[in-house]
Design a protein around this motif. Structure first.
Motif, mmCIF file in Angstrom:
data_model
loop_
_atom_site.group_PDB
_atom_site.id
_atom_site.type_symbol
_atom_site.label_atom_id
_atom_site.label_comp_id
_atom_site.label_asym_id
_atom_site.label_seq_id
_atom_site.Cartn_x
_atom_site.Cartn_y
_atom_site.Cartn_z
ATOM 1 N N ARG A 80 1.307 -5.719 2.340
ATOM 2 C CA ARG A 80 1.805 -4.957 3.350
ATOM 3 C C ARG A 80 2.686 -5.968 4.169
ATOM 4 O O ARG A 80 3.305 -5.479 4.936
ATOM 5 C CB ARG A 80 0.717 -4.492 3.961
ATOM 6 N N SER A 100 0.561 -1.196 0.182
ATOM 7 C CA SER A 100 0.174 -0.062 0.065
ATOM 8 C C SER A 100 0.785 1.137 0.079
ATOM 9 O O SER A 100 0.340 2.363 -0.096
ATOM 10 C CB SER A 100 -0.825 -0.059 1.101
ATOM 11 N N LEU A 133 -6.828 0.707 -3.464
ATOM 12 C CA LEU A 133 -6.304 -0.414 -2.712
ATOM 13 C C LEU A 133 -7.358 -1.847 -3.036
ATOM 14 O O LEU A 133 -8.414 -1.570 -3.201
ATOM 15 C CB LEU A 133 -6.508 0.030 -1.120
ATOM 16 N N VAL A 165 -0.775 4.475 -1.964
ATOM 17 C CA VAL A 165 -1.939 3.881 -2.739
ATOM 18 C C VAL A 165 -3.139 4.502 -2.381
ATOM 19 O O VAL A 165 -3.497 4.423 -1.203
ATOM 20 C CB VAL A 165 -2.132 2.568 -2.789
ATOM 21 N N ALA A 192 -2.675 -5.465 -2.934
ATOM 22 C CA ALA A 192 -1.789 -4.415 -2.205
ATOM 23 C C ALA A 192 -1.878 -4.472 -0.938
ATOM 24 O O ALA A 192 -1.102 -4.142 -0.215
ATOM 25 C CB ALA A 192 -2.384 -2.963 -2.900
ATOM 26 N N LEU A 193 -3.118 -4.776 -0.616
ATOM 27 C CA LEU A 193 -3.355 -5.087 0.997
ATOM 28 C C LEU A 193 -2.533 -6.232 1.398
ATOM 29 O O LEU A 193 -1.705 -6.190 2.483
ATOM 30 C CB LEU A 193 -4.832 -5.046 1.457
ATOM 31 N N TYR A 219 -0.877 2.542 -11.609
ATOM 32 C CA TYR A 219 -1.815 3.681 -10.885
ATOM 33 C C TYR A 219 -2.001 4.896 -11.695
ATOM 34 O O TYR A 219 -2.652 5.893 -11.422
ATOM 35 C CB TYR A 219 -1.097 3.877 -9.594
#
Length: 172
Positions: free
Chosen positions: A143, A110, A135, A130, A139-140, A158
């Protein structure tokens, strides 16, 4: 206590002029004329798009040894400053590399991060977040690891001008 954000940080540096030049030339900070009269060993700087009175105070300790924080002593690991776009992150990477100050780059899912070191070896992070509406599960989940940052791939995903942090660190 409802802390809203970090207003400023203060660093001890061994050579004030060298440090001021670094933060101005490489990161674009502006010197703020607020050093008390007769106190030549300090400087106050503001980040280019900041609304803070100042973001960084520098206090000179001539001839001081480099910090051993994280190697031999406890202490601050790094400060993190946020940029608005991946294009800005990319330009910052180029400036840090040209100054010999780029220490690394990481993809934290993220967040997309650059790591740099100032002339005294004090580490800092430059980060793009992000936006909340972009998100996704990938992406989560990312982390939980530290990956290699590919800024060009992130721009393709993006957009280079997509404003980061919206809905997270910046109100939607």
């Amino acid at each position: 206590m409802g802390i809203h954000r970090l207003n400023h940080a203060v660093l001890f540096v061994s050579d004030l002029a060298r440090s001021v030049a670094f933060y101005q030339d490489v990161l674009g900070f502006n010197r703020v004329p607020m050093t008390p009269d007769g106190f030549a060993g300090a400087a106050f700087l503001q980040a280019p798009d900041s609304t803070n009175d100042h973001d960084l105070g520098l206090f000179e300790l001539p001839g001081a040894a480099a910090s051993q924080a994280g190697r031999a002593t406890v202490g601050l690991y790094h400060l993190a400053w946020e940029v608005d776009t991946l294009d800005e992150l990319s330009a910052t990477a180029e400036r840090l590399a040209a100054a010999g100050a780029l220490a690394g780059a990481s993809d934290h899912g993220s967040t997309k991060s650059l790591y740099g070191r100032d002339p005294d070896g004090l580490e800092f992070e430059i980060v793009w977040l992000v936006p909340a509406d972009k998100l996704d599960d990938g992406a989560l989940a990312a982390r939980r690891r530290i990956g290699r940052l590919d800024i060009d791939a992130e721009k393709a995903r993006y957009g280079g001008q997509t404003r980061g942090g919206v809905g997270i660190s910046v109100p939607a």
